[in-house]
Scaffold this motif. Structure first.
Motif, short mmCIF file in Angstrom:
data_model
loop_
_atom_site.label_atom_id
_atom_site.label_comp_id
_atom_site.label_asym_id
_atom_site.label_seq_id
_atom_site.Cartn_x
_atom_site.Cartn_y
_atom_site.Cartn_z
N LEU A 175 1.72 -6.56 -1.94
CA LEU A 175 2.73 -7.12 -0.73
C LEU A 175 2.88 -8.60 -0.71
CD1 LEU A 175 2.00 -4.40 2.17
CD2 LEU A 175 3.62 -4.13 0.30
N GLY A 216 6.31 -5.29 5.64
CA GLY A 216 4.96 -4.58 4.79
C GLY A 216 5.08 -2.93 4.84
N LYS A 217 5.75 -2.51 5.83
CA LYS A 217 5.77 -1.08 6.06
C LYS A 217 6.88 -0.48 5.23
CE LYS A 217 6.63 2.48 9.65
NZ LYS A 217 7.28 2.81 11.12
N MET A 220 5.68 -0.70 1.58
CA MET A 220 4.71 0.19 1.28
C MET A 220 5.30 1.87 1.17
SD MET A 220 1.78 0.30 0.52
CE MET A 220 0.75 1.50 -0.19
N VAL A 233 -4.04 -1.79 -1.89
CA VAL A 233 -3.13 -2.66 -1.42
C VAL A 233 -3.77 -4.13 -1.21
CG1 VAL A 233 -1.32 -3.08 0.30
CG2 VAL A 233 -1.97 -0.84 -0.11
N ALA A 235 -2.21 -7.31 0.19
CA ALA A 235 -1.30 -7.85 1.20
C ALA A 235 -1.29 -9.37 1.48
CB ALA A 235 -1.11 -7.22 2.60
N ALA A 244 1.49 -1.60 6.22
CA ALA A 244 0.99 -0.87 5.20
C ALA A 244 0.34 0.38 5.62
CB ALA A 244 0.61 -1.48 4.11
N ILE A 248 0.92 4.29 5.47
CA ILE A 248 0.01 5.05 4.69
C ILE A 248 -0.54 6.14 5.70
CG2 ILE A 248 -2.47 5.10 4.12
CD1 ILE A 248 -2.06 2.14 2.94
N ILE A 261 -7.48 -1.62 1.45
CA ILE A 261 -6.42 -2.71 1.73
C ILE A 261 -7.34 -3.93 1.84
CG2 ILE A 261 -4.98 -3.44 3.45
CD1 ILE A 261 -4.45 -0.50 4.35
#
Ligand code: GZL
Ligand code: ZN
Length: 331
Positions: A175, A216-217, A220, A233, A235, A244, A248, A261
């Motif tokens: 990201l 980010g959301k 993702m 991930v 980021a 994210a 997830i 992450i």
């Protein structure tokens, strides 16, 4: 033991070069303010993330403590707004201008105008790509390439654990921060450099989430639909990592376990998620640049030589370290 990278460059300050601070008042005291105070114009990027909020608070509090009159603008993430704000500071004949360039390019003209008006400029947080370093006094901020390298190095050191689906490949989705922004360019570069040490680690998809939680959301969500076998991930900031996590969890997966992450910043919400096991590793990016900025402004206006680059102190956090550090965190 958190990796301590004491990067602060503390060049000894040479003697005053006798440069008169512009806006000296009749009694010889400095500063354009009517009460002899230094007047600083600060053009901020926006309010896109927890990091930015902490950075803004630090600048405002430190100006107050230093007795510096602060003119402050929020560009909502638009370069043209920052340029307009800098031009208005030039019109108002402030003593010094500071700003965090939202992107690296396109600053030479307005920096030339500030130079022609005899107003010194300090870059904070993000860099510009201007060849002519006489256009600003110094750049105070993090080493973003190193931040990306620290993130990548953790993944190399933990590749076995990170290959969650056990297929022998560590598939990473990235990201990215704001397109064209120094932290986005450099963190991506540093990360790629570090993971090159392990051919089983590969960035299979990469897209900008613009440093925001929502960005980010959304990105993702699209990765979860389009990519097979995501293990990790990376980021470029906590806020996109937190977005994210939402995506997830909405997909019925456990962040930090089903997908590892790694993020950058170490703001409160990121550190809380790290302590809760939803993030696996965070590289700190210190937003509390206010005190150093005000000191540097005073030195510039006192005609002192200052280092052309001042790197902020930063560290990294594992889940255990976050649990320990959280109670004392200022932001
Ligand atoms: C980094 C700073 C970045 C942060 C993000 O110094 O420019 O911008 O990492 C912020 O959270 O939006
Ligand atoms: Zn795998």
């Amino acid at each position: 033991m958190a990796i301590k990278t004491v990067g602060a460059v503390a060049a000894l300050l040479m003697g005053a070069t006798g440069l008169a601070a512009c806006g000296d008042s009749a009694d010889g005291s400095e500063g354009g303010g009517d009460d002899g105070k230094i007047v600083m114009g600060f053009a901020q990027v926006g309010a896109e993330s927890g990091w930015r909020t902490a950075n803004t608070e630090s600048i405002k509090e430190s100006a107050e403590e230093a007795g510096i009159e602060l003119k402050f603008s929020d560009a909502q993430g638009k370069q043209e707004n920052q340029i307009t704000a800098i031009r208005s500071y030039i019109q108002q004949k402030v003593d010094i201008i500071a700003f965090s360039p939202v992107v690296e390019t396109g600053w030479d003209a307005v920096l030339q105008e500030a130079k022609a008006a005899g107003i010194p400029v300090i870059l904070t947080d993000r860099a510009v790509d201007s060849e002519d370093t006489s256009l600003y006094e110094t750049f105070l901020g993090s080493d973003f390439v190193k931040e990306g390298q620290d993130a990548g190095q953790w993944l190399v050191d933990n590749a076995a654990e990170a290959d969650v689906d056990g297929d022998g490949d560590v598939n990473v989705v990235q990201l990215e921060g704001t397109t064209g922004a120094a932290p986005a360019i450099d963190r991506g570069e540093g990360f790629a450099e570090a993971i090159a040490a392990d051919p089983s680690i590969e960035v299979t998809a990469s897209q900008t989430g613009d440093f925001t939680r929502d960005g980010g959301k959304q990105v993702m969500e699209s990765f979860l639909n389009s990519e097979e076998g995501i293990d990790v991930v990376f980021a470029h900031n906590d806020d996109m990592g937190l977005g994210a996590i939402e995506a997830i969890e909405a997909a019925g997966l456990e962040p930090g376990k089903d997908i590892k992450i790694i993020t950058v910043d170490a703001v409160h919400d990121g550190m809380q998620a790290l302590a809760d096991g939803k993030i696996n590793f965070i590289v700190e990016c210190n937003p509390l640049l206010g005190p150093q900025l005000m000191d540097l402004a005073q030195q510039v206006l006192d005609g002192e030589d200052i280092p052309e680059r001042v790197v902020t102190e930063e560290t990294t956090f594992t889940q255990e370290q976050a649990i320990e550090a959280l109670p004392d965190r200022k932001y």
